[in-house]
Design a protein around this motif. Sequence first.
Motif, short mmCIF file in Angstrom:
data_model
loop_
_atom_site.label_atom_id
_atom_site.label_comp_id
_atom_site.label_asym_id
_atom_site.label_seq_id
_atom_site.Cartn_x
_atom_site.Cartn_y
_atom_site.Cartn_z
N LEU A 205 0.90 12.20 1.11
CA LEU A 205 1.24 12.22 2.53
C LEU A 205 1.56 10.81 3.00
CD1 LEU A 205 -1.62 14.55 3.88
CD2 LEU A 205 0.77 15.18 3.43
N CYS A 206 2.62 10.70 3.80
CA CYS A 206 3.04 9.40 4.34
C CYS A 206 1.98 8.86 5.30
CB CYS A 206 4.37 9.55 5.07
SG CYS A 206 4.91 8.01 5.88
N ARG A 207 1.69 7.57 5.15
CA ARG A 207 0.80 6.90 6.11
C ARG A 207 1.39 5.59 6.60
NH1 ARG A 207 -3.94 3.45 3.46
NH2 ARG A 207 -3.16 3.13 1.36
N CYS A 208 2.67 5.34 6.22
CA CYS A 208 3.33 4.14 6.73
C CYS A 208 4.15 4.47 7.98
CB CYS A 208 4.23 3.52 5.67
SG CYS A 208 5.78 4.40 5.37
N GLY A 209 4.40 5.76 8.18
CA GLY A 209 5.15 6.21 9.34
C GLY A 209 6.65 6.23 9.15
N LYS A 210 7.14 5.83 7.97
CA LYS A 210 8.58 5.61 7.78
C LYS A 210 9.27 6.69 6.95
CE LYS A 210 8.23 1.44 9.65
NZ LYS A 210 8.60 1.23 11.05
N SER A 211 8.55 7.60 6.36
CA SER A 211 9.17 8.58 5.47
C SER A 211 10.20 9.43 6.21
CB SER A 211 8.11 9.49 4.85
OG SER A 211 8.72 10.54 4.10
N ALA A 212 11.27 9.77 5.50
CA ALA A 212 12.27 10.69 6.05
C ALA A 212 11.95 12.13 5.65
CB ALA A 212 13.66 10.31 5.55
N PHE B 180 5.32 14.27 4.01
CA PHE B 180 5.17 13.74 2.67
C PHE B 180 5.80 12.35 2.55
CE2 PHE B 180 5.25 18.42 2.23
CZ PHE B 180 3.93 18.58 1.84
N CYS B 181 5.29 11.59 1.62
CA CYS B 181 5.82 10.28 1.30
C CYS B 181 7.14 10.42 0.56
CB CYS B 181 4.79 9.55 0.42
SG CYS B 181 5.36 8.03 -0.36
N ASP B 182 8.07 9.52 0.85
CA ASP B 182 9.33 9.50 0.09
C ASP B 182 9.60 8.13 -0.52
OD1 ASP B 182 10.14 7.91 2.19
OD2 ASP B 182 11.93 9.09 2.67
N GLY B 183 8.55 7.30 -0.60
CA GLY B 183 8.68 6.00 -1.24
C GLY B 183 9.14 4.89 -0.31
N THR B 184 9.42 5.20 0.92
CA THR B 184 9.93 4.18 1.86
C THR B 184 8.91 3.08 2.16
OG1 THR B 184 11.36 5.85 2.85
CG2 THR B 184 11.05 3.85 4.13
N HIS B 185 7.63 3.36 1.89
CA HIS B 185 6.60 2.34 2.15
C HIS B 185 6.88 1.04 1.39
CE1 HIS B 185 5.21 4.75 -1.32
NE2 HIS B 185 4.88 3.58 -1.81
N ILE B 186 7.60 1.13 0.26
CA ILE B 186 7.91 -0.09 -0.51
C ILE B 186 8.91 -0.94 0.26
CG2 ILE B 186 8.94 -0.97 -2.64
CD1 ILE B 186 7.69 1.36 -4.12
N SER C 235 0.86 -1.18 0.00
CA SER C 235 0.00 0.00 0.00
C SER C 235 0.90 1.23 0.00
CB SER C 235 -0.90 0.03 1.24
OG SER C 235 -1.71 -1.13 1.28
N GLY C 236 0.39 2.32 -0.54
CA GLY C 236 1.18 3.53 -0.64
C GLY C 236 0.61 4.66 0.19
N PRO C 237 0.93 5.88 -0.19
CA PRO C 237 0.59 7.05 0.63
C PRO C 237 -0.87 7.49 0.49
CG PRO C 237 1.65 7.73 -1.39
CD PRO C 237 1.69 6.22 -1.39
N LEU C 238 -1.17 8.59 1.13
CA LEU C 238 -2.45 9.28 0.95
C LEU C 238 -2.24 10.29 -0.18
CD1 LEU C 238 -3.04 9.94 4.75
CD2 LEU C 238 -4.21 8.20 3.35
S1 FES Z 1 3.57 6.08 2.70
FE1 FES Z 1 5.24 6.33 4.10
S2 FES Z 1 6.93 6.65 2.77
FE2 FES Z 1 5.28 6.41 1.38
#
Ligand code: FES
Length: 237
Positions: free
Chosen positions: A203-210, A214-220, A176-179
């Motif tokens: 927007l990040c929703r995995c909690g891991k973005s640096a 905003f999302c930085d792709g770390t959810h993958i 799953s990816g961001p909002l």
């Molecule tokens: S949703 Fe958290 S880095 Fe993309």
Amino acid sequence: MGETDGPRIAVTRNGPYVVRGGLPIVRRTIVVDEDGESVSWQSGEELPVRESCTVCRCGASDTKPYCDGSHAVIGFDGAETASLEAYENAAVAIEGPRITLMDQVELCADARFCAAKGKAWHLVARDDDAARETVIAESNLCPAGRYTAVEPDGTVHEPALGMQMGLVEDPEAGVSGPLWVQGGVPVTSADGESYPVRNRVTLCRCGKSANKPFCDGTHIEAGFDDGAIRGTETTWW
Ligand code: FES
């Protein structure tokens, strides 16, 4: 409708997004072609519209996309590190003979539309209509607004997007990816500062973005799953 009446999103300190103004929330899935390249978006379920709700930002809620208080249990560090600078100032210009590609790389949500059909950042150097059209189309498909295509006369290409929050699903990557916040919904930081209002942000929703919020792709890399990928999502919504 005043600015405070319409849809808006507030980041809370080490907590969820507070979403107000009846913003529609819809599942949005990345569609790939036979080569596995991202080529289009598919819309899915629409959640019941709420005047206000809290949307999980730490990735740990059992009631995703909504917050269930898990951020406090896991000690979520939601410190915001993203720039407040306007996109027009922060992005670099990749100039080609037919079109310019504006790029703010730290906003990349790794949806990979730009990597299809020869890669937009390569195609921009070509002097033909097909390459120009592909650069524009792939820029417009970018959910994060990392890329925008700009004509030599300064005209900016932007897709027509209504106000909406998309729950990005990426089956090709198995995550799953961001909002995906569309249509110029204002986003404010936990300090009450305004991020640049844009037609598309993720927007990040995995909690891991640096680069929070905003999302930085770390959810993958994190293997984030809101339940839709493994089919374990809550059914009450
Ligand atoms: S949703 Fe958290 S880095 Fe993309």
